[in-house]
Scaffold this active site. Structure first.
Site, short mmCIF file in Angstrom:
data_model
loop_
_atom_site.label_atom_id
_atom_site.label_comp_id
_atom_site.label_asym_id
_atom_site.label_seq_id
_atom_site.Cartn_x
_atom_site.Cartn_y
_atom_site.Cartn_z
N TRP A 154 0.89 -1.17 0.00
CA TRP A 154 0.00 0.00 0.00
C TRP A 154 0.92 1.21 0.00
O TRP A 154 1.77 1.34 0.89
CB TRP A 154 -0.87 -0.04 1.25
CG TRP A 154 -1.83 1.11 1.40
CD1 TRP A 154 -2.72 1.54 0.46
CD2 TRP A 154 -2.00 1.95 2.54
NE1 TRP A 154 -3.43 2.60 0.96
CE2 TRP A 154 -3.01 2.88 2.24
CE3 TRP A 154 -1.39 2.01 3.80
CZ2 TRP A 154 -3.43 3.85 3.14
CZ3 TRP A 154 -1.81 2.97 4.70
CH2 TRP A 154 -2.82 3.87 4.36
N ASP B 48 -0.16 -4.59 9.94
CA ASP B 48 -1.17 -3.66 9.44
C ASP B 48 -2.41 -4.50 9.14
O ASP B 48 -2.41 -5.32 8.22
CB ASP B 48 -0.64 -2.98 8.17
CG ASP B 48 -1.64 -1.96 7.63
OD1 ASP B 48 -2.70 -1.78 8.24
OD2 ASP B 48 -1.34 -1.36 6.58
N LYS C 158 -13.04 -0.59 6.34
CA LYS C 158 -13.62 -1.55 5.38
C LYS C 158 -14.61 -2.49 6.06
O LYS C 158 -15.71 -2.72 5.56
CB LYS C 158 -12.54 -2.41 4.72
CG LYS C 158 -11.27 -1.69 4.37
CD LYS C 158 -11.36 -0.96 3.07
CE LYS C 158 -10.33 0.14 3.08
NZ LYS C 158 -9.62 0.40 1.89
N1 PMP Z 1 -3.33 -0.28 5.38
C1 PMP Z 1 -3.74 -0.86 4.26
C2 PMP Z 1 -2.99 -2.04 3.76
C3 PMP Z 1 -4.84 -0.36 3.56
O1 PMP Z 1 -5.23 -0.97 2.44
C4 PMP Z 1 -5.53 0.74 4.08
C5 PMP Z 1 -6.73 1.29 3.35
N2 PMP Z 1 -6.60 1.48 2.01
C6 PMP Z 1 -5.07 1.31 5.28
C7 PMP Z 1 -3.98 0.77 5.90
C8 PMP Z 1 -5.67 2.49 5.98
O2 PMP Z 1 -6.90 2.88 5.71
P1 PMP Z 1 -7.70 3.90 6.63
O3 PMP Z 1 -6.74 4.94 7.09
O4 PMP Z 1 -8.75 4.43 5.74
O5 PMP Z 1 -8.23 3.11 7.76
#
Ligand code: PMP
Length: 402
Positions: free
Chosen positions: A133, A215, A251
């Site tokens: 990411w 993560d 998500k």
């Molecule tokens: N880590 C990964 C691997 C992700 O795919 C995402 C969302 N695209 C995030 C962290 C963080 O997303 P958010 O800050 O919207 O919770």
């Protein structure tokens, strides 16, 4: 003359630029496979019914107010989020070795983790999977890490994990390197290590004294099973690692803009955990003082109520099943069309994303000629597919490759 005149123009952020280009595109049909958000079978955003129900309950609750939350957020949220990650009966949790901190979604959790690792532990080297990411790099370097490295992950030949390459790279990593590991549903490849592979990763990380930074952005959303998606983190905890894990509820609860996140700390000594918590408190206080309430309260209410919890688990099954069925539909169509190459990876990959194997030129062609928006890396969001557009997308891929 402006004081700001020497500020250089920064580059656009691909995924947001792509989304805007899609919205501005008047052509029909068009398909958005770029941004990472769930869509229902009609292509619409989905508010989970259990979230709607909880919001209605909250709206009727005259005792709720808009007072500040504590610096580390809602306790009922962070405890439930940490228990969701580590398991209800986790020994580290009951012994006071683990605690959670409510932060600003997954990104905020990673930022707080990086801040802590850089400022308190003076760690300077971090590794991300190649690819990862894309925001991992910005978050960690902005927090003070000077040495950004990659471990091999994706093998374009097999369209799977280059496991030998990964292990080789971990073996040559300097002690105390922070290794960012995707807990499940690897973004962008959709390829996760098997349990046997995770065991080997843990073995090498222990041997080389590397620090696991998990993560977890897709727990439950990936397989439909919250326990299964937490297996790797729990395995590392059982092996006795001290670690951090960033959790996003964007998500799996569909709460993207509410910024609901938790950062779990696991230490091997209770006194240490207390000191760590005090430093995180100062760090949050100096950055944004305290987190917002609404989304965290929704999640806390659901996780702490057995009936609502069950309804939520039913919702994540609906989402993961729909993704799974779109994978199957897309693969079937690509194969029926006789699209060159193997498309088995489309169904073996897991989670929201699929790394199609299309190169940058082909991905641009998909946008320019077919108005199918996808990242240059070839990553597509499976949730952007639905029964109405899957034929069109499959044909676009077929025509692009031929
Ligand atoms: N880590 C990964 C691997 C992700 O795919 C995402 C969302 N695209 C995030 C962290 C963080 O997303 P958010 O800050 O919207 O919770």
């Amino acid at each position: 003359m402006s004081r700001f005149r020497n500020v250089p123009q920064g580059p656009p952020i691909e995924v947001f630029a792509l989304n805007k280009a899609f919205l501005d595109d008047p052509y029909e049909p068009k398909v958005n496979l770029g941004a990472g958000a769930y869509r229902d079978e009609k292509g619409q955003p989905w508010v989970l019914p259990v979230v709607r129900k909880t919001e209605r309950l909250m709206a009727q609750d005259d005792f709720l107010n808009h007072e500040y939350l504590p610096v580390l957020g809602l306790d009922t949220f962070s405890s439930a989020a940490t228990a969701l990650l580590l398991g209800e009966d986790s020994h580290v949790f009951s012994k006071g070795l683990a605690f959670g901190v409510q932060v600003l979604s997954g990104t905020g959790a990673l930022r707080m983790a990086a801040e802590f690792l850089s400022k308190q532990l003076k760690y300077n080297t971090f590794y991300v999977s190649d690819p990862t990411w894309e925001n991992h790099n910005l978050v960690f370097t902005n927090a003070g890490f000077k040495d950004a490295r990659k471990y091999r992950y994706w093998d374009p030949k097999t369209r799977g994990i280059d496991f030998e390459g990964m292990i080789e790279d971990l073996k040559s990593a300097p002690e105390d390197s922070v290794i960012i590991l995707h807990a499940c549903a690897h973004n962008p490849t959709g390829c996760d290590p098997t349990q046997e592979q995770w065991k080997k990763i843990a073995e090498v990380m222990e041997e080389r004294k590397l620090f696991p930074m998990f993560d977890s952005a897709y727990q439950g959303f990936a397989s439909g099973d919250i326990e299964k998606d937490a297996w790797a983190v729990r395995y590392f905890v059982d092996k006795g690692f001290e670690l951090l894990c960033a959790q996003s509820f964007a998500k799996n609860f569909g709460l993207y803009n509410e910024r609901v996140g938790n950062l779990t700390f696991v230490a091997n000594c209770k006194e240490v955990a207390v000191a760590v918590k005090s430093q995180v408190t100062l760090s949050v206080r100096g950055m944004y003082s305290n987190p917002p309430n609404h989304g965290a309260r929704i999640v806390a209410t659901i996780l702490n109520n057995p009936g609502l919890f069950q309804e939520w688990k039913d919702c994540i099954k609906i989402m993961s099943r729909r993704i799974h069925s779109m994978r199957k539909e897309l693969r079937d169509r690509l194969e029926k069309l006789g699209t060159p190459g193997s498309w088995e990876h489309i169904t073996s990959q897991i989670g929201m994303f699929s790394y199609t194997g299309l190169n940058a030129k082909q991905s641009e062609h998909m946008i320019e000629c077919f108005h199918v928006y996808m990242l240059k890396s070839g990553r597509i969001n499976m949730c952007g597919l639905n029964p109405e557009n899957v034929d069109y997308v499959a044909k676009a891929i077929y025509d692009t490759i031929n």
